[in-house]
Design a protein around this motif. Structure first.
Motif, PDB file in Angstrom:
ATOM      1  N   SER A 150       0.838  -1.207   0.000  1.00  0.00           N
ATOM      2  CA  SER A 150       0.000   0.000   0.000  1.00  0.00           C
ATOM      3  C   SER A 150       0.869   1.252   0.000  1.00  0.00           C
ATOM      4  CB  SER A 150      -0.938   0.003   1.211  1.00  0.00           C
ATOM      5  OG  SER A 150      -0.193   0.073   2.418  1.00  0.00           O
ATOM      6  N   SER A 151       0.263   2.353  -0.418  1.00  0.00           N
ATOM      7  CA  SER A 151       0.945   3.648  -0.437  1.00  0.00           C
ATOM      8  C   SER A 151      -0.071   4.733  -0.127  1.00  0.00           C
ATOM      9  CB  SER A 151       1.562   3.937  -1.813  1.00  0.00           C
ATOM     10  OG  SER A 151       2.490   2.943  -2.185  1.00  0.00           O
ATOM     11  N   SER A 155       8.642  -2.883  -3.838  1.00  0.00           N
ATOM     12  CA  SER A 155       7.390  -3.007  -3.094  1.00  0.00           C
ATOM     13  C   SER A 155       7.053  -1.750  -2.321  1.00  0.00           C
ATOM     14  CB  SER A 155       7.476  -4.196  -2.129  1.00  0.00           C
ATOM     15  OG  SER A 155       8.542  -4.013  -1.213  1.00  0.00           O
ATOM     16  N   SER A 156       8.055  -0.928  -2.038  1.00  0.00           N
ATOM     17  CA  SER A 156       7.822   0.298  -1.259  1.00  0.00           C
ATOM     18  C   SER A 156       7.599   1.517  -2.143  1.00  0.00           C
ATOM     19  CB  SER A 156       9.017   0.547  -0.329  1.00  0.00           C
ATOM     20  OG  SER A 156      10.209   0.716  -1.089  1.00  0.00           O
ATOM     21  N   GLN A 157       7.787   1.362  -3.443  1.00  0.00           N
ATOM     22  CA  GLN A 157       7.679   2.501  -4.353  1.00  0.00           C
ATOM     23  C   GLN A 157       6.222   2.832  -4.658  1.00  0.00           C
ATOM     24  OE1 GLN A 157      10.031   1.993  -7.834  1.00  0.00           O
ATOM     25  NE2 GLN A 157       9.774   4.070  -8.569  1.00  0.00           N
ATOM     26  N   LYS A 158       5.916   4.114  -4.678  1.00  0.00           N
ATOM     27  CA  LYS A 158       4.553   4.540  -4.962  1.00  0.00           C
ATOM     28  C   LYS A 158       4.242   4.377  -6.450  1.00  0.00           C
ATOM     29  CE  LYS A 158       4.165   7.936  -1.233  1.00  0.00           C
ATOM     30  NZ  LYS A 158       3.874   9.345  -0.885  1.00  0.00           N
ATOM     31  N   PRO A 159       2.976   4.170  -6.786  1.00  0.00           N
ATOM     32  CA  PRO A 159       2.615   4.085  -8.203  1.00  0.00           C
ATOM     33  C   PRO A 159       2.816   5.422  -8.902  1.00  0.00           C
ATOM     34  CG  PRO A 159       0.658   4.082  -6.817  1.00  0.00           C
ATOM     35  CD  PRO A 159       1.829   3.960  -5.897  1.00  0.00           C
ATOM     36  N   ASN A 160       3.019   5.379 -10.209  1.00  0.00           N
ATOM     37  CA  ASN A 160       3.234   6.575 -11.018  1.00  0.00           C
ATOM     38  C   ASN A 160       1.944   6.908 -11.758  1.00  0.00           C
ATOM     39  OD1 ASN A 160       3.933   8.273 -13.293  1.00  0.00           O
ATOM     40  ND2 ASN A 160       6.075   7.824 -12.832  1.00  0.00           N
ATOM     41  N   SER A 210      -0.188  11.433  -0.912  1.00  0.00           N
ATOM     42  CA  SER A 210      -0.525  12.634  -0.144  1.00  0.00           C
ATOM     43  C   SER A 210      -1.076  13.760  -1.013  1.00  0.00           C
ATOM     44  CB  SER A 210       0.706  13.132   0.624  1.00  0.00           C
ATOM     45  OG  SER A 210       1.791  13.377  -0.269  1.00  0.00           O
ATOM     46  N   GLU A 211      -0.632  13.837  -2.285  1.00  0.00           N
ATOM     47  CA  GLU A 211      -1.078  14.927  -3.157  1.00  0.00           C
ATOM     48  C   GLU A 211      -2.584  14.922  -3.359  1.00  0.00           C
ATOM     49  OE1 GLU A 211       0.943  12.512  -4.002  1.00  0.00           O
ATOM     50  OE2 GLU A 211       2.971  13.366  -4.125  1.00  0.00           O
ATOM     51  N   THR A 212      -3.165  13.742  -3.375  1.00  0.00           N
ATOM     52  CA  THR A 212      -4.617  13.622  -3.595  1.00  0.00           C
ATOM     53  C   THR A 212      -5.332  13.049  -2.373  1.00  0.00           C
ATOM     54  OG1 THR A 212      -4.272  11.426  -4.576  1.00  0.00           O
ATOM     55  CG2 THR A 212      -4.329  13.316  -6.089  1.00  0.00           C
ATOM     56  N   LYS A 213      -4.591  12.871  -1.281  1.00  0.00           N
ATOM     57  CA  LYS A 213      -5.145  12.293  -0.051  1.00  0.00           C
ATOM     58  C   LYS A 213      -5.857  10.964  -0.333  1.00  0.00           C
ATOM     59  CE  LYS A 213      -5.553  16.612   2.519  1.00  0.00           C
ATOM     60  NZ  LYS A 213      -6.424  17.499   3.307  1.00  0.00           N
ATOM     61  N   THR A 214      -5.182  10.150  -1.148  1.00  0.00           N
ATOM     62  CA  THR A 214      -5.744   8.863  -1.563  1.00  0.00           C
ATOM     63  C   THR A 214      -4.912   7.707  -1.006  1.00  0.00           C
ATOM     64  OG1 THR A 214      -6.594   9.809  -3.626  1.00  0.00           O
ATOM     65  CG2 THR A 214      -6.349   7.404  -3.539  1.00  0.00           C
ATOM     66  N   GLY A 215      -5.586   6.738  -0.461  1.00  0.00           N
ATOM     67  CA  GLY A 215      -4.928   5.503  -0.051  1.00  0.00           C
ATOM     68  C   GLY A 215      -4.981   4.517  -1.197  1.00  0.00           C
ATOM     69  N   TYR A 216      -3.840   3.907  -1.510  1.00  0.00           N
ATOM     70  CA  TYR A 216      -3.767   2.924  -2.590  1.00  0.00           C
ATOM     71  C   TYR A 216      -3.341   1.594  -1.985  1.00  0.00           C
ATOM     72  CZ  TYR A 216      -1.641   0.306  -6.470  1.00  0.00           C
ATOM     73  OH  TYR A 216      -1.290  -0.669  -7.364  1.00  0.00           O
ATOM     74  N   ILE A 217      -4.088   0.524  -2.272  1.00  0.00           N
ATOM     75  CA  ILE A 217      -3.724  -0.796  -1.753  1.00  0.00           C
ATOM     76  C   ILE A 217      -3.836  -1.829  -2.867  1.00  0.00           C
ATOM     77  CG2 ILE A 217      -6.074  -1.234  -0.877  1.00  0.00           C
ATOM     78  CD1 ILE A 217      -4.611  -2.824   1.438  1.00  0.00           C
ATOM     79  N   LYS A 218      -2.762  -2.574  -3.046  1.00  0.00           N
ATOM     80  CA  LYS A 218      -2.686  -3.600  -4.081  1.00  0.00           C
ATOM     81  C   LYS A 218      -2.752  -4.974  -3.425  1.00  0.00           C
ATOM     82  CE  LYS A 218      -1.383  -5.770  -7.957  1.00  0.00           C
ATOM     83  NZ  LYS A 218      -2.238  -5.861  -9.149  1.00  0.00           N
ATOM     84  N   LEU A 219      -3.694  -5.796  -3.884  1.00  0.00           N
ATOM     85  CA  LEU A 219      -3.812  -7.174  -3.399  1.00  0.00           C
ATOM     86  C   LEU A 219      -3.485  -8.093  -4.570  1.00  0.00           C
ATOM     87  CD1 LEU A 219      -4.545  -9.079  -1.070  1.00  0.00           C
ATOM     88  CD2 LEU A 219      -6.926  -8.964  -1.824  1.00  0.00           C
ATOM     89  N   ALA A 220      -2.376  -8.847  -4.448  1.00  0.00           N
ATOM     90  CA  ALA A 220      -1.899  -9.676  -5.555  1.00  0.00           C
ATOM     91  C   ALA A 220      -2.683 -10.973  -5.687  1.00  0.00           C
ATOM     92  CB  ALA A 220      -0.416  -9.980  -5.376  1.00  0.00           C
ATOM     93  N   GLN A 221      -3.115 -11.541  -4.559  1.00  0.00           N
ATOM     94  CA  GLN A 221      -3.883 -12.783  -4.552  1.00  0.00           C
ATOM     95  C   GLN A 221      -4.640 -12.912  -3.247  1.00  0.00           C
ATOM     96  OE1 GLN A 221      -1.160 -16.044  -5.489  1.00  0.00           O
ATOM     97  NE2 GLN A 221      -2.617 -16.768  -6.985  1.00  0.00           N
ATOM     98  N   PHE A 222      -5.749 -13.638  -3.293  1.00  0.00           N
ATOM     99  CA  PHE A 222      -6.519 -13.911  -2.081  1.00  0.00           C
ATOM    100  C   PHE A 222      -5.998 -15.196  -1.446  1.00  0.00           C
ATOM    101  CE2 PHE A 222      -9.139 -11.059  -4.489  1.00  0.00           C
ATOM    102  CZ  PHE A 222      -9.825 -10.312  -3.547  1.00  0.00           C
TER     103      PHE A 222
END
Length: 458
Positions: free
Chosen positions: A194-195, A435-440, A198-210
């Motif tokens: 997850s990341s 894994s720690s890098q924010k999406p572009n 801050s610019e858009t006050k958005t939380g991003y979370i990636k789930l690769a598999q359940f």
């Protein structure tokens, strides 16, 4: 009736994965008496086999004849997931192999006598090679997959870490098959990252598999809580290229965003008879007020579609991206005599609105295509790969930056090749992404649209 529910088995190499719940039954438990019409055709079958054995120009194994007849009966259903398993296949199925061998990191489904890619797992050799959902694997190391058993196909794809594998791929829209050469790796998947943007006050979370039932649900909750505590006012759940996994996990996660008692998914059997309905639970750990968007694409299947469909139908989230894979069925697994088995599709998943997931998938509220390589771009990448130029370039650079982009453009110029700049940037960013890098956001058009959708709704 004794019944053992088994969650989805994931085979880390390139094995057949049902991406469904499967139910085991005792041998002969549901065997049905043969009808008079059935007896007629069984007699005809025996007569045909006798003529084959006596008259066919070449010797034929009796086992092969009868196995072909069984497979033909199942294929007549028009369902790729109903299948016969010989002794070796059924034993391997029961053992639930989980990849203690080198693999390429792709989930596949067995359809129409072919291996069809559901999703390449992010960061794996298959993902780096550009394999796509719905690609058909028609050859493995020069051997056709047509008519191969599960066991034989699996054995072809298994190998030592560091060993090579060549696959011929049939891709929709392309006249000629693609040949992809890969090096097997020990596949390790980070299920959640997850990341906080801050610019858009958005939380991003990636789930690769359940997967990881004991820990994944709690980890997912902890990530969301951390994002909210960091100041996130919106949330994007990224399920792209997520081939599914344990259905109960998708129910647990959906419950975090839905009021108690809301329908998440239902299971229906023959004639549409309702078997079970999953609803959101009464837990205190819920996020009912934060706006949510879910990213899906053609590699999102099974549990991903259950989660996306539940949040979409309950008006809790918008779906952004492209049509999902469409994998939502339940197989009953029946042990047969002599150590064999059969899988028969008996139930299907339905979203809260009553729509079947299977074969259709989830339709996004907003369709957005990603940056994709053109045929000219793919040709250039293939040339660089064959000359070992890509490997040399990646070894000479350590991160995505403007210098790396410029150097890649100079490489193309020296080789008299052309690749569009957006595709170059996506390639380099993906290769060096940690894994720690924010999406572009400039390279991820679907995520960009998801974030913009929050302001459009205000």
């Amino acid at each position: 009736m004794k019944m053992i529910q088994k969650k989805e088995r994931i085979l880390w190499l390139s094995l057949v994965t049902l991406l469904t719940v499967v139910l085991f039954f005792s041998p002969f438990e549901k065997a049905k008496a043969i009808s008079k019409e059935g007896e007629v055709y069984l007699q005809i079958l025996h007569e045909v086999v006798a003529y084959i054995e006596n008259d066919f120009v070449d010797p034929v194994e009796e086992r092969k004849i009868y196995t072909g007849a069984i497979q033909g009966a199942l294929q007549s259903l028009g369902d790729p997931h109903s299948r016969f398993m010989d002794k070796d296949e059924f034993k391997e199925f029961q053992n639930e192999t989980k990849g203690s061998f080198g693999g390429i990191g792709v989930e596949v489904s067995f359809q129409e006598n072919s291996f069809v890619i559901v999703a390449p797992l992010e960061g794996t050799p298959a993902w780096k090679a550009g394999l796509l959902p719905h690609d058909k694997i028609i050859e493995i190391n020069g051997k056709s997959t047509k008519g191969l058993s599960l066991t034989d196909s699996v054995n072809l794809m298994k190998g030592e870490v560091g060993s090579s594998i060549s696959m011929k791929i049939e891709r929709k829209g392309q006249k000629e098959p693609l040949v992809v050469n890969l090096v097997r790796e020990l596949i390790r998947i980070q299920y959640i990252r997850s990341s906080y943007l801050s610019e858009t006050k958005t939380g991003y979370i990636k789930l690769a598999q359940f997967m990881g039932k004991e820990t994944t649900s709690k980890e997912f909750y902890d990530h969301i809580r951390k994002l909210v505590d960091s100041g996130a006012k919106n949330l994007v759940i990224d399920l792209r290229m997520n081939p599914g996994g344990i259905v109960d996990l998708s129910v647990d996660i959906a419950s975090m965003f839905l009021p108690t008692g809301k329908e998440i998914v239902s299971i229906r059997g023959r004639g549409g008879v309702l078997v079970r309905t999953y609803r959101s639970d009464k837990s205190d750990g819920k996020f009912l007020d934060i706006p949510v968007a879910v990213l899906l694409n053609g590699g999102s299947a099974s549990a991903s579609e259950i989660l996306g469909g539940a949040l979409q139908d309950n008006g809790r989230a918008k779906i952004i991206g492209t049509q999902s894979f469409g994998k939502g069925s339940v197989q009953f697994i029946h042990p047969l005599s002599h150590g064999t088995g059969v899988a028969v599709t008996a139930q299907k998943y339905f979203t809260p609105s009553g729509a079947s997931i299977h074969g259709k998938g989830i339709t996004p509220n907003v369709v957005v295509s990603p940056i994709m390589a053109s045929e000219e771009d793919k040709f250039a990448f293939d040339k660089l790969q064959k000359k070992n130029k890509l490997k040399t370039f990646l070894e000479a650079h350590t991160e995505y930056n403007e210098e790396a982009v410029k150097d890649f453009q100079l490489l193309l110029e020296s080789e008299k090749l052309t690749i569009s700049e957006p595709v170059i940037r996506v390639f380099i960013f993906s290769e060096y992404r940690s894994s720690s890098q924010k999406p572009n956001l400039e390279l991820d058009l679907q995520l960009k649209e998801a974030i913009q959708s929050f302001s459009k709704d205000k």
